[in-house]
Design a protein around this motif. Structure first.
Motif, PDB file in Angstrom:
ATOM      1  N   THR A   1       5.894  10.044   1.757  1.00  0.00           N
ATOM      2  CA  THR A   1       5.097   8.906   2.206  1.00  0.00           C
ATOM      3  C   THR A   1       3.810   8.790   1.405  1.00  0.00           C
ATOM      4  O   THR A   1       3.433   7.701   0.947  1.00  0.00           O
ATOM      5  CB  THR A   1       4.773   9.035   3.709  1.00  0.00           C
ATOM      6  OG1 THR A   1       5.978   8.878   4.457  1.00  0.00           O
ATOM      7  CG2 THR A   1       3.773   7.981   4.158  1.00  0.00           C
TER       8      THR A   1
ATOM      9  N   LEU B   1       2.821   5.642  -0.963  1.00  0.00           N
ATOM     10  CA  LEU B   1       1.610   4.875  -0.686  1.00  0.00           C
ATOM     11  C   LEU B   1       0.728   4.805  -1.936  1.00  0.00           C
ATOM     12  O   LEU B   1       0.161   3.751  -2.252  1.00  0.00           O
ATOM     13  CB  LEU B   1       0.834   5.496   0.475  1.00  0.00           C
ATOM     14  CG  LEU B   1       1.444   5.301   1.873  1.00  0.00           C
ATOM     15  CD1 LEU B   1       0.624   6.054   2.913  1.00  0.00           C
ATOM     16  CD2 LEU B   1       1.516   3.820   2.231  1.00  0.00           C
TER      17      LEU B   1
ATOM     18  N   THR C   1       0.248   1.080  -3.598  1.00  0.00           N
ATOM     19  CA  THR C   1      -1.095   0.505  -3.635  1.00  0.00           C
ATOM     20  C   THR C   1      -1.588   0.392  -5.071  1.00  0.00           C
ATOM     21  O   THR C   1      -2.399  -0.489  -5.383  1.00  0.00           O
ATOM     22  CB  THR C   1      -2.085   1.331  -2.799  1.00  0.00           C
ATOM     23  OG1 THR C   1      -2.022   2.711  -3.199  1.00  0.00           O
ATOM     24  CG2 THR C   1      -1.769   1.219  -1.321  1.00  0.00           C
TER      25      THR C   1
ATOM     26  N   ARG D   1      -2.939  -2.960   1.658  1.00  0.00           N
ATOM     27  CA  ARG D   1      -3.752  -2.029   2.436  1.00  0.00           C
ATOM     28  C   ARG D   1      -2.830  -1.111   3.228  1.00  0.00           C
ATOM     29  O   ARG D   1      -1.825  -1.558   3.777  1.00  0.00           O
ATOM     30  CB  ARG D   1      -4.668  -2.795   3.399  1.00  0.00           C
ATOM     31  CG  ARG D   1      -5.666  -3.716   2.700  1.00  0.00           C
ATOM     32  CD  ARG D   1      -6.739  -2.912   1.966  1.00  0.00           C
ATOM     33  NE  ARG D   1      -7.647  -3.767   1.221  1.00  0.00           N
ATOM     34  CZ  ARG D   1      -7.524  -4.048  -0.071  1.00  0.00           C
ATOM     35  NH1 ARG D   1      -6.500  -3.541  -0.755  1.00  0.00           N
ATOM     36  NH2 ARG D   1      -8.385  -4.824  -0.692  1.00  0.00           N
ATOM     37  N   SER D   2      -3.174   0.168   3.281  1.00  0.00           N
ATOM     38  CA  SER D   2      -2.398   1.118   4.082  1.00  0.00           C
ATOM     39  C   SER D   2      -3.309   1.756   5.121  1.00  0.00           C
ATOM     40  O   SER D   2      -4.540   1.676   5.031  1.00  0.00           O
ATOM     41  CB  SER D   2      -1.769   2.194   3.200  1.00  0.00           C
ATOM     42  OG  SER D   2      -2.649   3.290   3.012  1.00  0.00           O
ATOM     43  N   HIS D   3      -2.683   2.396   6.080  1.00  0.00           N
ATOM     44  CA  HIS D   3      -3.464   3.013   7.160  1.00  0.00           C
ATOM     45  C   HIS D   3      -3.952   4.411   6.818  1.00  0.00           C
ATOM     46  O   HIS D   3      -4.719   5.010   7.582  1.00  0.00           O
ATOM     47  CB  HIS D   3      -2.642   3.046   8.456  1.00  0.00           C
ATOM     48  CG  HIS D   3      -1.463   3.987   8.407  1.00  0.00           C
ATOM     49  ND1 HIS D   3      -0.868   4.479   9.552  1.00  0.00           N
ATOM     50  CD2 HIS D   3      -0.769   4.524   7.374  1.00  0.00           C
ATOM     51  CE1 HIS D   3       0.152   5.258   9.224  1.00  0.00           C
ATOM     52  NE2 HIS D   3       0.216   5.307   7.919  1.00  0.00           N
TER      53      HIS D   3
ATOM     54  N   PHE E   1      10.041  -0.960   6.802  1.00  0.00           N
ATOM     55  CA  PHE E   1       8.589  -0.873   6.773  1.00  0.00           C
ATOM     56  C   PHE E   1       8.043  -1.228   8.151  1.00  0.00           C
ATOM     57  O   PHE E   1       8.661  -1.965   8.908  1.00  0.00           O
ATOM     58  CB  PHE E   1       7.996  -1.851   5.744  1.00  0.00           C
ATOM     59  CG  PHE E   1       8.428  -1.608   4.322  1.00  0.00           C
ATOM     60  CD1 PHE E   1       8.007  -0.483   3.631  1.00  0.00           C
ATOM     61  CD2 PHE E   1       9.271  -2.505   3.677  1.00  0.00           C
ATOM     62  CE1 PHE E   1       8.406  -0.267   2.315  1.00  0.00           C
ATOM     63  CE2 PHE E   1       9.678  -2.308   2.367  1.00  0.00           C
ATOM     64  CZ  PHE E   1       9.243  -1.177   1.682  1.00  0.00           C
TER      65      PHE E   1
ATOM     66  N   PHE F   1       4.174  -2.430  10.032  1.00  0.00           N
ATOM     67  CA  PHE F   1       2.853  -2.963   9.712  1.00  0.00           C
ATOM     68  C   PHE F   1       1.970  -3.002  10.949  1.00  0.00           C
ATOM     69  O   PHE F   1       2.444  -3.174  12.077  1.00  0.00           O
ATOM     70  CB  PHE F   1       2.968  -4.369   9.126  1.00  0.00           C
ATOM     71  CG  PHE F   1       3.671  -4.411   7.797  1.00  0.00           C
ATOM     72  CD1 PHE F   1       2.965  -4.232   6.623  1.00  0.00           C
ATOM     73  CD2 PHE F   1       5.043  -4.608   7.729  1.00  0.00           C
ATOM     74  CE1 PHE F   1       3.619  -4.254   5.393  1.00  0.00           C
ATOM     75  CE2 PHE F   1       5.704  -4.637   6.506  1.00  0.00           C
ATOM     76  CZ  PHE F   1       4.984  -4.458   5.334  1.00  0.00           C
TER      77      PHE F   1
ATOM     78  N   VAL G   1      -1.529  -4.424   7.436  1.00  0.00           N
ATOM     79  CA  VAL G   1      -1.696  -3.085   6.881  1.00  0.00           C
ATOM     80  C   VAL G   1      -0.373  -2.320   6.977  1.00  0.00           C
ATOM     81  O   VAL G   1       0.255  -2.283   8.037  1.00  0.00           O
ATOM     82  CB  VAL G   1      -2.798  -2.310   7.638  1.00  0.00           C
ATOM     83  CG1 VAL G   1      -3.003  -0.927   7.025  1.00  0.00           C
ATOM     84  CG2 VAL G   1      -4.101  -3.098   7.632  1.00  0.00           C
ATOM     85  N   LEU G   2       0.040  -1.715   5.882  1.00  0.00           N
ATOM     86  CA  LEU G   2       1.255  -0.897   5.863  1.00  0.00           C
ATOM     87  C   LEU G   2       0.990   0.403   6.600  1.00  0.00           C
ATOM     88  O   LEU G   2       0.032   1.128   6.293  1.00  0.00           O
ATOM     89  CB  LEU G   2       1.663  -0.618   4.418  1.00  0.00           C
ATOM     90  CG  LEU G   2       2.939   0.211   4.192  1.00  0.00           C
ATOM     91  CD1 LEU G   2       4.163  -0.487   4.774  1.00  0.00           C
ATOM     92  CD2 LEU G   2       3.133   0.474   2.695  1.00  0.00           C
ATOM     93  N   ILE G   3       1.849   0.729   7.564  1.00  0.00           N
ATOM     94  CA  ILE G   3       1.656   1.922   8.392  1.00  0.00           C
ATOM     95  C   ILE G   3       2.945   2.742   8.435  1.00  0.00           C
ATOM     96  O   ILE G   3       3.960   2.379   7.857  1.00  0.00           O
ATOM     97  CB  ILE G   3       1.223   1.551   9.829  1.00  0.00           C
ATOM     98  CG1 ILE G   3       2.362   0.791  10.547  1.00  0.00           C
ATOM     99  CG2 ILE G   3      -0.046   0.735   9.824  1.00  0.00           C
ATOM    100  CD1 ILE G   3       2.105   0.584  12.037  1.00  0.00           C
TER     101      ILE G   3
ATOM    102  N   VAL H   1       6.867   5.845   4.858  1.00  0.00           N
ATOM    103  CA  VAL H   1       7.241   4.829   3.884  1.00  0.00           C
ATOM    104  C   VAL H   1       8.298   5.380   2.931  1.00  0.00           C
ATOM    105  O   VAL H   1       8.092   6.407   2.281  1.00  0.00           O
ATOM    106  CB  VAL H   1       6.004   4.370   3.065  1.00  0.00           C
ATOM    107  CG1 VAL H   1       6.397   3.335   2.023  1.00  0.00           C
ATOM    108  CG2 VAL H   1       4.927   3.816   3.994  1.00  0.00           C
TER     109      VAL H   1
END
Length: 302
Positions: free
Chosen positions: A62, A66, A70, A77-79, A214, A216, A226-228, A231
């Motif tokens: 993950t 990420l 990114t 944007r990711s968490h 995915f 979000f 935001v991608l959470i 992944v």
């Protein structure tokens, strides 16, 4: 080698939830601690034993994805806040929690799973055989199992069910009803773009990403999507070997499909209390490690 089925934080941080695989703790009002254990589930049922290092592999993959995504898509944007453990984790729990933990932003989660499919497999193939559609989307006649979907990947969302219940495959229009048309369209566009970026990268490493999921969240301050969550891991994706890929049949997988196939063959699909034999544990662990090493180009060290 013993699997880590639970990381005991000695009550140092409040437990928010304990899922099939991951435990979530509250760090403060804005951040959470995700700890991926070595527990494993298949067909929505938790196995009695686990797969050693699985949580470390999923967490490392993950983080890898990420960073890659990114970098390739600067607007994403990711968490993820940090992979460093927060001060609240007790000293005698830190070795067990390290390398399987993420500190992430606490966000409102969109209640849909953003599934993108590039190939006909799993429930998509079953629906296509029955009706010529995938999530209600018509596809050309004459496609075979594991065929690449014509005209590019499909966005095929599902509901995000509460724990213990099953997700439901839905048409993209239904997702718009759930999260709102504006957010639904943005989620669709970014999901397909992320799939395309990841698929091209994986193909260079000898892996086909047949489909992936995915999730979000919504940053209510900036109104950003935001991608959470995890992944492009073997638990959230269907990875196939490019070298052995041959449409018209099921494919060799680097994911939980090996375990699912064993459960089906043994008549244990969906049955509680199942203990995986040592050879299934070993083979599954090897599949996870092979996926990690192929995708990242790095050697996995526990």
């Amino acid at each position: 080698m013993e699997p880590v089925l639970e990381v005991d934080l000695k009550g140092a941080l409040p437990l928010v939830s304990r899922g099939k695989v991951r435990d979530i703790y509250q760090v403060d009002e804005r951040t959470l601690l995700f700890i991926s254990t070595d527990r494993v589930s298949a067909y929505d049922v938790l196995m009695e034993n686990g797969i050693p290092n699985k949580g470390e592999i999923l967490t490392s993959l993950t983080v890898y994805w990420l960073k890659f995504l990114t970098g390739a898509l600067p607007s994403l944007r990711s968490h993820l806040v940090t992979t460093d453990l927060p001060a609240g984790v007790p000293v005698n729990s830190r070795d067990m929690a390290r390398n399987r933990s993420l500190v992430v932003r606490k966000l409102k989660v969109f209640p849909v799973e953003a599934i993108v499919r590039g190939y006909l497999a799993g429930s998509a193939w079953l629906e296509y055989k029955e009706s010529g559609t995938v999530h209600g989307i018509p596809l050309p006649a004459g496609l075979m199992e594991s065929d690449k979907i014509p005209d590019g990947p499909l966005y095929t969302p599902s509901t995000k069910a509460e724990q213990g219940k099953h997700d439901e495959n839905i048409h993209p229009d239904k997702a718009a009803d759930i999260v709102g048309a504006a957010y639904a369209e943005d989620i669709k566009e970014v999901s397909i773009r992320l799939y395309e970026l990841a698929s091209f990268h994986a193909l260079q490493r000898g892996i086909i990403i047949a489909d992936t999921k995915f999730e979000f969240g919504h940053d209510e301050v900036t109104n950003e999507i935001v991608l959470i969550d995890e992944v492009l891991t073997p638990d959230s994706s269907r990875f196939w070997s490019l070298e052995s890929y041959q449409p018209g049949k099921p494919q060799d997988s680097f994911d939980k499909q090996f375990l699912r196939d064993w459960l089906t063959k043994q008549g244990l699909k969906g049955k509680e209390g199942t203990v995986m034999p040592e050879d299934v544990v070993t083979k599954s662990r090897e599949k996870y490690i092979e996926a990690y090493e192929k995708l990242t180009g790095e050697t996995f060290r526990d």
